[in-house]
Motif scaffolding. Sequence first.
Motif, mmCIF file in Angstrom:
data_model
loop_
_atom_site.group_PDB
_atom_site.id
_atom_site.type_symbol
_atom_site.label_atom_id
_atom_site.label_comp_id
_atom_site.label_asym_id
_atom_site.label_seq_id
_atom_site.Cartn_x
_atom_site.Cartn_y
_atom_site.Cartn_z
ATOM 1 N N ARG A 200 18.331 47.192 -46.042
ATOM 2 C CA ARG A 200 18.864 47.633 -44.752
ATOM 3 C C ARG A 200 18.576 46.610 -43.652
ATOM 4 O O ARG A 200 19.465 46.242 -42.873
ATOM 5 N N ILE A 201 17.332 46.130 -43.589
ATOM 6 C CA ILE A 201 16.941 45.191 -42.536
ATOM 7 C C ILE A 201 17.673 43.859 -42.683
ATOM 8 O O ILE A 201 18.023 43.212 -41.689
ATOM 9 N N GLU A 202 17.935 43.450 -43.921
ATOM 10 C CA GLU A 202 18.610 42.168 -44.149
ATOM 11 C C GLU A 202 19.960 42.106 -43.442
ATOM 12 O O GLU A 202 20.350 41.062 -42.903
ATOM 13 N N LYS A 203 20.667 43.221 -43.403
ATOM 14 C CA LYS A 203 21.968 43.259 -42.730
ATOM 15 C C LYS A 203 21.805 43.020 -41.228
ATOM 16 O O LYS A 203 22.628 42.345 -40.608
ATOM 17 N N VAL A 204 20.747 43.581 -40.644
ATOM 18 C CA VAL A 204 20.484 43.401 -39.216
ATOM 19 C C VAL A 204 20.181 41.936 -38.917
ATOM 20 O O VAL A 204 20.710 41.349 -37.963
ATOM 21 N N VAL A 205 19.331 41.353 -39.740
ATOM 22 C CA VAL A 205 18.923 39.962 -39.537
ATOM 23 C C VAL A 205 20.121 39.017 -39.683
ATOM 24 O O VAL A 205 20.289 38.081 -38.897
ATOM 25 N N ALA A 206 20.957 39.287 -40.686
ATOM 26 C CA ALA A 206 22.130 38.440 -40.894
ATOM 27 C C ALA A 206 23.099 38.541 -39.720
ATOM 28 O O ALA A 206 23.649 37.530 -39.258
ATOM 29 N N GLN A 207 23.311 39.751 -39.228
ATOM 30 C CA GLN A 207 24.238 39.936 -38.116
ATOM 31 C C GLN A 207 23.722 39.280 -36.839
ATOM 32 O O GLN A 207 24.480 38.666 -36.091
ATOM 33 N N ALA A 208 22.426 39.412 -36.584
ATOM 34 C CA ALA A 208 21.841 38.830 -35.373
ATOM 35 C C ALA A 208 21.642 37.326 -35.496
ATOM 36 O O ALA A 208 21.531 36.634 -34.482
ATOM 37 N N ASP A 209 21.551 36.836 -36.732
ATOM 38 C CA ASP A 209 21.322 35.415 -36.995
ATOM 39 C C ASP A 209 20.056 34.936 -36.288
ATOM 40 O O ASP A 209 20.045 33.925 -35.588
ATOM 41 N N LYS A 210 18.980 35.701 -36.506
ATOM 42 C CA LYS A 210 17.680 35.386 -35.918
ATOM 43 C C LYS A 210 16.613 35.366 -37.011
ATOM 44 O O LYS A 210 16.743 36.051 -38.029
ATOM 45 N N PRO A 211 15.533 34.610 -36.796
ATOM 46 C CA PRO A 211 14.395 34.712 -37.714
ATOM 47 C C PRO A 211 13.789 36.117 -37.656
ATOM 48 O O PRO A 211 13.945 36.835 -36.666
ATOM 49 N N PHE A 212 13.087 36.478 -38.716
ATOM 50 C CA PHE A 212 12.491 37.811 -38.802
ATOM 51 C C PHE A 212 11.117 37.734 -39.459
ATOM 52 O O PHE A 212 10.899 36.961 -40.390
#
Length: 307
Positions: A200-212
């Motif tokens: 689930r979190i991977e989709k957020v990170v990919a969309q935002a294009d930010k480090p996590f």
Amino acid sequence: MTWGWVGTRGTWATESARESMSAMAKHSVTWTALAYAALQPTPFSTEIDVDAQPTVTDDEVIWAIREAHSLGLNVCLKPVVNVGDGTWRAHIGFFDWDVPGEPSWTQWFQAYTRFIVHAARIAEAEGCAMLCIGCEMVRADGQEQHWRQLIAAVRQVYSGILTYNCDKYQEDHVSWWDAVDVISSSGYYPIDTWEQQLDRIEKVVAQADKPFFFMEAGCPSREGSPMLPNDWNLSGAASEEAQLEYYREMFRACRARDWVGGLMLWDWPAQLYSADAAARNDDYCPYGKVAAEFMSQQYATWTGEAK
């Protein structure tokens, strides 16, 4: 590793605090979040008592930053607001729109911005690599414009990396990730759900294009805690094996995802218990427990990825 929470005045800038931080650094820790809290009386208060007891003083914060730097640690300064009546800060909240005569988000963010900007000035002066502008403020998360204004004010005085530590399950409910440099969250997920949550979190990170990275994560050394790692009041006997079991799954799952930049584990107190008391300690700190050696090995070999 988070160090020093909750930042009680008089517990930092001591010889025992120095020994605690030194012990933490010996476990292959490369980053520390120096976390401290200022209090507001109730979840509906619009004033934050930043200079009052029991919050650590500026001198203590500066001491901790310099001590961490002397140990070769990267520092994330993490000022947090807590509620004096014991209410979790996630419940701080007001009407969605300002109403005359009622406490408002505008009033609260004015006080909160003063608190965070003051910390930002310290972080800039002392060369902190990162500043965390908030922690698990679930009801406040929806105040996008207020957060954007706060971030703009912080960037006027601080040139380092900015992150916001959202609560577990909230990664996909923050609409202003573009305004910070790094996405972070509290990863207190049940041991058998790590893959599901990372998907689930991977989709957020990919969309935002930010480090996590996970600004908080961990598990008490207590029976039953791997299924409820965020419940520090859970009843159960002390269990080093329960904590180790959780660490094994957490590190396995996170290291398999190259977009997870690291784990800022919770937590390491300024006043450390003795090593011979570790087996009886049922809190989050891994010091003297079997999870500490495992953690140290994981950090020492987490190469090729951000740490």
